[in-house]
Design an enzyme around this catalytic site. Sequence first.
Site, PDB file in Angstrom:
ATOM      1  N   HIS A 210      71.660 -17.594  45.239  1.00  0.00           N
ATOM      2  CA  HIS A 210      70.302 -17.983  45.614  1.00  0.00           C
ATOM      3  C   HIS A 210      70.174 -18.604  47.003  1.00  0.00           C
ATOM      4  O   HIS A 210      69.077 -18.984  47.411  1.00  0.00           O
ATOM      5  CB  HIS A 210      69.717 -18.954  44.577  1.00  0.00           C
ATOM      6  CG  HIS A 210      70.356 -20.318  44.582  1.00  0.00           C
ATOM      7  ND1 HIS A 210      71.475 -20.613  43.856  1.00  0.00           N
ATOM      8  CD2 HIS A 210      70.031 -21.454  45.225  1.00  0.00           C
ATOM      9  CE1 HIS A 210      71.815 -21.876  44.050  1.00  0.00           C
ATOM     10  NE2 HIS A 210      70.950 -22.420  44.883  1.00  0.00           N
TER      11      HIS A 210
HETATM   12  C1  UD1 Z   1      66.204 -25.173  45.760  1.00  0.00           C
HETATM   13  C2  UD1 Z   1      66.981 -26.112  46.683  1.00  0.00           C
HETATM   14  C3  UD1 Z   1      68.447 -25.718  46.682  1.00  0.00           C
HETATM   15  C4  UD1 Z   1      69.015 -25.655  45.271  1.00  0.00           C
HETATM   16  C5  UD1 Z   1      68.145 -24.752  44.409  1.00  0.00           C
HETATM   17  C6  UD1 Z   1      68.618 -24.835  42.983  1.00  0.00           C
HETATM   18  C7  UD1 Z   1      65.778 -26.987  48.643  1.00  0.00           C
HETATM   19  C8  UD1 Z   1      65.571 -26.844  50.112  1.00  0.00           C
HETATM   20  N1  UD1 Z   1      66.496 -26.003  48.056  1.00  0.00           N
HETATM   21  O1  UD1 Z   1      66.297 -23.869  46.300  1.00  0.00           O
HETATM   22  O2  UD1 Z   1      69.193 -26.676  47.409  1.00  0.00           O
HETATM   23  O3  UD1 Z   1      70.320 -25.143  45.313  1.00  0.00           O
HETATM   24  O4  UD1 Z   1      66.767 -25.220  44.465  1.00  0.00           O
HETATM   25  O5  UD1 Z   1      68.187 -23.787  42.199  1.00  0.00           O
HETATM   26  O6  UD1 Z   1      65.313 -27.928  48.061  1.00  0.00           O
HETATM   27  N2  UD1 Z   1      60.431 -20.156  42.477  1.00  0.00           N
HETATM   28  C9  UD1 Z   1      59.845 -19.706  41.326  1.00  0.00           C
HETATM   29  N3  UD1 Z   1      59.815 -20.536  40.254  1.00  0.00           N
HETATM   30  C10 UD1 Z   1      60.345 -21.790  40.267  1.00  0.00           C
HETATM   31  C11 UD1 Z   1      60.933 -22.227  41.453  1.00  0.00           C
HETATM   32  C12 UD1 Z   1      60.966 -21.405  42.536  1.00  0.00           C
HETATM   33  O7  UD1 Z   1      59.334 -18.593  41.264  1.00  0.00           O
HETATM   34  O8  UD1 Z   1      60.290 -22.486  39.240  1.00  0.00           O
HETATM   35  C13 UD1 Z   1      60.496 -19.239  43.626  1.00  0.00           C
HETATM   36  C14 UD1 Z   1      59.322 -19.383  44.592  1.00  0.00           C
HETATM   37  O9  UD1 Z   1      59.004 -18.135  45.075  1.00  0.00           O
HETATM   38  C15 UD1 Z   1      59.911 -20.242  45.708  1.00  0.00           C
HETATM   39  C16 UD1 Z   1      61.368 -19.805  45.718  1.00  0.00           C
HETATM   40  O10 UD1 Z   1      61.678 -19.522  44.370  1.00  0.00           O
HETATM   41  O11 UD1 Z   1      59.278 -20.020  46.925  1.00  0.00           O
HETATM   42  C17 UD1 Z   1      62.306 -20.858  46.261  1.00  0.00           C
HETATM   43  O12 UD1 Z   1      62.131 -22.105  45.589  1.00  0.00           O
HETATM   44  P1  UD1 Z   1      62.508 -23.495  46.327  1.00  0.00           P
HETATM   45  O13 UD1 Z   1      62.423 -24.607  45.371  1.00  0.00           O
HETATM   46  O14 UD1 Z   1      61.753 -23.609  47.605  1.00  0.00           O
HETATM   47  O15 UD1 Z   1      63.988 -23.265  46.773  1.00  0.00           O
HETATM   48  P2  UD1 Z   1      65.242 -22.778  45.916  1.00  0.00           P
HETATM   49  O16 UD1 Z   1      65.740 -21.518  46.519  1.00  0.00           O
HETATM   50  O17 UD1 Z   1      64.914 -22.786  44.481  1.00  0.00           O
HETATM   51  N1  UDP Z   2      72.548 -23.212  35.555  1.00  0.00           N
HETATM   52  C1  UDP Z   2      71.887 -22.954  34.362  1.00  0.00           C
HETATM   53  N2  UDP Z   2      71.358 -21.704  34.167  1.00  0.00           N
HETATM   54  C2  UDP Z   2      71.456 -20.710  35.090  1.00  0.00           C
HETATM   55  C3  UDP Z   2      72.127 -20.994  36.300  1.00  0.00           C
HETATM   56  C4  UDP Z   2      72.647 -22.260  36.499  1.00  0.00           C
HETATM   57  O1  UDP Z   2      71.797 -23.823  33.496  1.00  0.00           O
HETATM   58  O2  UDP Z   2      70.945 -19.615  34.849  1.00  0.00           O
HETATM   59  C5  UDP Z   2      73.072 -24.583  35.782  1.00  0.00           C
HETATM   60  C6  UDP Z   2      74.524 -24.696  36.187  1.00  0.00           C
HETATM   61  O3  UDP Z   2      75.371 -24.805  35.070  1.00  0.00           O
HETATM   62  C7  UDP Z   2      74.530 -25.983  37.000  1.00  0.00           C
HETATM   63  C8  UDP Z   2      73.180 -25.961  37.690  1.00  0.00           C
HETATM   64  O4  UDP Z   2      72.364 -25.096  36.904  1.00  0.00           O
HETATM   65  O5  UDP Z   2      74.588 -27.105  36.129  1.00  0.00           O
HETATM   66  C9  UDP Z   2      73.301 -25.463  39.091  1.00  0.00           C
HETATM   67  O6  UDP Z   2      72.038 -25.206  39.608  1.00  0.00           O
HETATM   68  P1  UDP Z   2      71.792 -24.312  40.898  1.00  0.00           P
HETATM   69  O7  UDP Z   2      72.899 -23.344  41.066  1.00  0.00           O
HETATM   70  O8  UDP Z   2      70.408 -23.781  40.767  1.00  0.00           O
HETATM   71  O9  UDP Z   2      71.746 -25.380  42.060  1.00  0.00           O
HETATM   72  P2  UDP Z   2      72.824 -25.948  43.097  1.00  0.00           P
HETATM   73  O10 UDP Z   2      73.904 -26.598  42.327  1.00  0.00           O
HETATM   74  O11 UDP Z   2      73.279 -24.793  43.927  1.00  0.00           O
HETATM   75  O12 UDP Z   2      72.033 -26.894  43.937  1.00  0.00           O
END
Ligand code: UD1
Ligand code: UDP
Length: 371
Positions: A210
Site C-alpha cells: 500500500h
Molecule cells: C495510511 C498511512 C500509512 C499507513 C496506512 C495503513 C498516512 C500518511 N499514511 O496510508 O502510514 O501505513 O494508512 O494502512 O497517514 N481509503 C478508503 N477507505 C478507508 C481508508 C482509505 O477507501 O477506510 C482510500 C481512500 O481512497 C484514500 C486512500 O485509501 O484516499 C488512502 O488513505 P490514507 O489514509 O490517506 O492513506 P493510506 O494509504 O491508507
Molecule cells: N492487518 C490486518 N488485516 C489486513 C492487513 C493487515 O489486520 O488485511 C494488520 C496487520 O496484522 C498489522 C496491521 O494491520 O497488525 C498493519 O497495518 P498496515 O499494514 O495497514 O499499516 P502499517 O503497519 O504499514 O503502518
Amino acid sequence: MAKTNNTIILVGTRPNLMKIAPLIKEMKNHKEFRISLVHTGQHYDRNMSEIFFKELEIPEPDHHLGIGSGHHGEQVGNIMIRFEEMVLNESPHLLIVVGDVNSTLAGAIVAAKLHIKIAHIEAGLRSFNWNMPEEQNRVLTDRLADLLFIHSPDARTNLLNEGIDGKKIYDVGNIMIDSLIGFHQKAHRNSRIMGKMGLSPNCYCLLTLHRPSNVDVKANLQKLLNIFSEIQQRIPIVYPIHPRTKKNIEKYHLNDYLNKLDNFIITEPVGYLDFLVLMENAKFVMTDSGGIQEETTYLKVPCLTLRDETERPITNEIGTNMIVGSNKQLILDSVDSILKGDWKQSRIPDLWDGKTSERIVEILLNEMSKG
Ligand code: UD1
Ligand code: UDP
C-alpha cells in the site's frame, strides 16, 4: 501531572488500533486514568476500522472526528481544526499518540500548541527517506513529544542524534506484539479463514502492498505485479488488498491483467484475527507494511520487504525480514531460497514480550506521581 489524569488516546488508521488495544486494557486497571478515546476517521471502511474495535475489544470511541480521506494538508489541517475544538473542551493532561500516520502528527501539533503533554508510542523509528509521508510524521511528532516510548535500540540512537533529551526516552518494547500475544488464542479459536479460502499451511505466500511509492505510480505498480505474476506460478499469492491499491488498480486499468493470474488471489482487507492466522500459516510474506515486518519477525515467518529501506532495521538484522525493494532478481532468488527451506536464523528482539503496555502504564503513573 494531576492525581487523576485525563488522557486522550488518539487513533485514525488500521495500524493504530492494534497498538492502543492492549494499552487501553492496561490503563483501565488503574483508576488514576480517565481515558477519552478519539478516532479521527482517517480510515473509515468497516474492514479498515470498525472490525478491529470488535475483534480487539476496544471500547467505542468517545469522539469521532469524521475526517475521511484527502490530500495531506487537507487531512492534517481538518484533523487539527476538529481535534483542537475537542481538546479545548476536555482540557486533558496527556495525549497519547501511536505510530506515524497523519492523524498522529495532527494530534501532536494541536497538543503541543496547547501545552498538553504528549506521549508517543513507537518513537524514534527512521527510514531516512524524507519523501515518505510517514518519515515526516515520525520526526515531527518525536520533536513535539514529552515521553518517547521506543521498541528497539536504533530508535534511541536516532533520537539522540536529533538532539532529543535522553531522559525523555523509555525502552518499553513493542506494543503491537502485546496484541499479537494477547489475541493469538482467540485467532486460533475464531478464525475460519484458512478453510474459507481453501488454504493449507505453508502452501501460499501472503502479500500486502500500500505504500504510495509502490502503488501510486503506474510503472512501479506494474513492475511489482509482473514480479508477482512469476511468483504465483510457483506458489499461490493471497493478497488482502488495501483500498489505496484497489483504487489505483482500477485507475490504471490493471484488473484485466490481474484476472489472468490464476494463483493471485485478491480479497478485501481482513480482520486482525484472520490476518494473524494467514500470517502464521504462510510460507512467507511479501509486504511494504511497517507493522507486518515486526509481526513476521515475532512469528518467525520469512518476510520480504518490498521497499528500498526500512525504519525497522532490527527486523532485518536479527529477525526474519529481508529488504528486497522491487529488484526482480533479488526477489525471485529470495523466493527460491525460502521455498528450498533455506532462510536465515532469527531471534525475537528484547522486550517484544507482551508486557509493553504494563511498562508504559508504570512509567505514566510514575510521571503522575511527580505532579
Ligand atoms: C495510511 C498511512 C500509512 C499507513 C496506512 C495503513 C498516512 C500518511 N499514511 O496510508 O502510514 O501505513 O494508512 O494502512 O497517514 N481509503 C478508503 N477507505 C478507508 C481508508 C482509505 O477507501 O477506510 C482510500 C481512500 O481512497 C484514500 C486512500 O485509501 O484516499 C488512502 O488513505 P490514507 O489514509 O490517506 O492513506 P493510506 O494509504 O491508507
Ligand atoms: N492487518 C490486518 N488485516 C489486513 C492487513 C493487515 O489486520 O488485511 C494488520 C496487520 O496484522 C498489522 C496491521 O494491520 O497488525 C498493519 O497495518 P498496515 O499494514 O495497514 O499499516 P502499517 O503497519 O504499514 O503502518
